[in-house]
Enzyme design. Structure first.
Site, PDB file in Angstrom:
ATOM      1  N   ARG A  75       6.131 -13.441   9.093  1.00  0.00           N
ATOM      2  CA  ARG A  75       6.454 -12.224   8.776  1.00  0.00           C
ATOM      3  C   ARG A  75       8.020 -12.006   9.504  1.00  0.00           C
ATOM      4  NH1 ARG A  75       2.589  -7.473  10.961  1.00  0.00           N
ATOM      5  NH2 ARG A  75       4.671  -6.392   9.927  1.00  0.00           N
ATOM      6  N   GLU A  80       0.747  -1.169   0.049  1.00  0.00           N
ATOM      7  CA  GLU A  80       0.106  -0.021  -0.135  1.00  0.00           C
ATOM      8  C   GLU A  80       0.873   1.418   0.037  1.00  0.00           C
ATOM      9  OE1 GLU A  80      -3.393   2.442   2.527  1.00  0.00           O
ATOM     10  OE2 GLU A  80      -2.699   0.473   3.437  1.00  0.00           O
ATOM     11  N   LYS A 100       3.958   0.921  10.077  1.00  0.00           N
ATOM     12  CA  LYS A 100       4.158   2.292   9.172  1.00  0.00           C
ATOM     13  C   LYS A 100       3.392   3.442  10.072  1.00  0.00           C
ATOM     14  CE  LYS A 100       3.626   0.382   4.385  1.00  0.00           C
ATOM     15  NZ  LYS A 100       2.855   0.434   3.524  1.00  0.00           N
TER      16      LYS A 100
END
Length: 588
Positions: free
Chosen positions: A294, A59, A304
């Site tokens: 992850r 994104e 983020k």
């Protein structure tokens, strides 16, 4: 672009899945029209030349970080190994947080890591916003099939009726409204006739499902916000959980690889694709989602939102601050694409979450740079050394390898003179035990130069040593027959005072003092390391700046790189990338 090496494939569960899919011909009937599209487009295409298709779908709401590097290397690497294609796709479905700046930064970092989204003549760089028309078309198809409805509950009411892990959800009072009424309201939503939050389109699945993600999830919400690419054309935007599988299917993705937090979303992923295929909107075979663990790295944060907070509140100097785990920050600090790819390769792929110590990343950097980084000398905390018996005004050249692992790199040369800069820590008037460097009466070697014997020092009125004195032994220069005539235990680096190049050197350390700065409910700002950056005015060996090299191993000190933003040949600014060994390791 840095070429990506092709290491021997390492077996993991994802490769096993792909091998089985290919062996069973799972995607043998897949077609590709040369561009993304629904069934009506792909049915006109030929057999897909790519054996598999993967995607990296960030994104554009921030800069990529080290966690993204693992996904980049995995998705692009698998596509390359299996003669397939990997798409770069921007999931730009949230206009309030997305910017073109982030799009450009993401493209820059993927290319810097050495990967390309080109496959033959295909340029597979896409945006979710490219598919807004298709997504809306599919939403109408679901409504008309009574598989979705417009809900007029508020967000709080939806949350309250969703239920819990132990309690079933409650049907919305609007769940059974006629399909034609939901279709009319959906079109009114699209046309901007209703305010934000007043309505939402929801999938009609099962409010009693044990999986909360199947309790009539929202597909579209109203947001009267301009989009960075579509402007004000749309005022309804798809939820990520709805957009993600649709995008994969439109692009002919075979293996949709994502992190473990999306595992619970997989049933909804499959529900969407199966029903759209049954409705003739998508062509089978359909993508399949697979999850992996992850990357969790100690002493950093990768949220983020929190990274943006650090930037906006001025705790760091922008997204490319060398203390950040962003790829832009790591590049500026001196990490190479090869070192990051090596790091990701060493991590492997699994389904078990774990936290990797930051030292593993640093070691990958050392292993990459050691055989290729040019050597040089810097003095970070200088004190003057005077060779009292060396003729005033005389200089002579000394020689050293540019890289001891690479004889073809040749030799570097630098002058020796009466006055030299040495590290202050290389002299002790009263040395501790096992101290083999300079102290009165001791002999050491000037690395690549002569053996010298310390004769004393000069102090200022406060008792601080300002100058060290020594005598050199004329017949002991390195590389000459007398070099081994005197045995010494100490070896120190040095730079001729009259030839040294001044430079600003930024010594970076970890941004946080705690391994897990944002674990639980902790305020991660309280764990900021006040000593994460220390700036010193130093001296460099002549010839270091202005050479073809921009990264070096400064002998005894570590790996350094010219700062890509602030350094100039006239005023060098050098960043320390990593020390020669893990300075945070427990001392024995």
């Amino acid at each position: 672009m840095t070429p990506v090496p092709t290491p021997a494939p390492v077996s993991n569960f994802l490769r096993t899945i792909i091998d089985n899919d290919l062996a069973q011909g799972r995607y043998a009937d897949k077609r590709w029209a040369g561009k993304p599209g629904p069934a009506s487009v792909q049915s006109q295409g030929d057999a897909d030349p790519a054996r598999i298709r993967t995607r990296f779908p960030p994104e554009p709401n921030g800069y990529l970080h080290i966690g993204h590097a693992k996904s980049i290397c995995l998705n692009f690497g698998l596509a390359s190994d299996y003669q397939g294609a990997c798409h770069l796709r921007f999931d730009d479905t949230n206009p309030e947080k997305e910017e073109d700046e982030y799009v450009k930064a993401i493209i820059d970092m993927v290319q810097w890591l050495g990967f390309s989204w080109h496959y033959g003549d295909e340029k597979n760089c896409y945006f979710a916003s490219d598919y807004f028309d298709y997504m809306y078309q599919f939403a109408e198809a679901l409504v008309q099939a009574d598989l979705a409805y417009v809900d007029e509950q508020s967000a709080d009411e939806m949350r309250a009726t969703r239920g819990t892990l132990t309690e079933k959800g409650t049907n919305s009072p609007w769940r059974d409204r006629p399909a034609d009424e939901s279709l009319r309201l959906l079109r009114e939503m699209r046309d901007g006739k209703h305010p934000d939050g007043s309505m939402a389109l929801r999938a009609k699945i099962d409010m009693a499902s044990p999986n909360l993600n199947l309790r009539d999830p929202v597909l579209y919400r109203i947001r009267h916000v301009p989009h960075h690419r579509t402007g004000t054309r749309w005022c309804i935007y798809p939820m990520y959980s709805w957009a993600h599988p649709v995008e994969d299917a439109l692009e002919g993705i075979t293996h949709s690889i994502c992190t473990l937090e999306f595992e619970d979303q997989r049933p909804f992923y499959d529900w969407i694709l199966d029903h759209l295929a049954d409705l003739g909107q998508l062509r089978r075979p359909l993508p399949n989602q697979h999850e992996f663990a992850r990357l969790n790295l100690s002493y950093v944060i990768t949220s983020k939102r929190k990274l943006l907070q650090l930037v906006r509140e001025g705790h760091v100097d922008g997204w490319d601050d060398p203390r950040l785990p962003t790829l832009a920050g790591l590049r500026r600090r001196g990490y190479t694409p090869e070192s990051i790819r090596l790091f990701c390769e060493r991590l492997g792929v699994s389904k078990a979450d774990s936290r990797i110590d930051y030292s593993v990343l640093e070691q990958a950097l050392r292993d990459d740079l050691d055989p290729k980084a040019a050597r040089s000398v810097a003095v970070l905390d200088p004190i003057k050394l005077v060779l009292t018996n060396y003729p005033e005004g005389q200089t002579e050249l000394c020689h050293a390898p540019r890289n001891p692992h690479n004889p073809d790199a040749g030799q570097r040369e630098f002058p020796l003179s009466r006055e030299l800069w040495i590290e202050r820590d290389d002299f002790r008037e009263e040395p501790p035990k096992k101290y083999f460097r300079l102290f009165p009466g001791n002999t050491v070697r000037l690395k690549y130069g002569y053996i010298i014997r310390c004769t004393g020092c000069i102090k200022d009125e406060n008792g601080k040593v300002t100058e060290v004195h020594a005598e050199y032994l004329p017949d002991t220069k390195s590389g000459t027959p007398g070099a081994d005539s005197v045995k010494v235990k100490g070896n120190i680096t040095w730079i001729s005072v009259g030839h040294a190049v001044p430079a600003e050197i930024r010594l970076y350390d970890r941004l946080f003092t705690e391994a897990h700065p944002d674990a639980g409910d902790k305020n991660f700002l309280e764990a900021l390391n006040p000593h994460s950056r220390h700036v010193v005015q130093a001296w460099l060996e002549p010839g270091t700046v202005g050479s073809a090299d921009s990264a070096w191993q400064f002998e005894r000190l570590g790996y350094f790189v010219a700062d890509r933003e602030d350094s100039t040949p006239e005023k060098p600014v050098i960043n320390r990338t990593a020390t020669l060994k893990d300075s945070w390791a427990p001392q024995k």
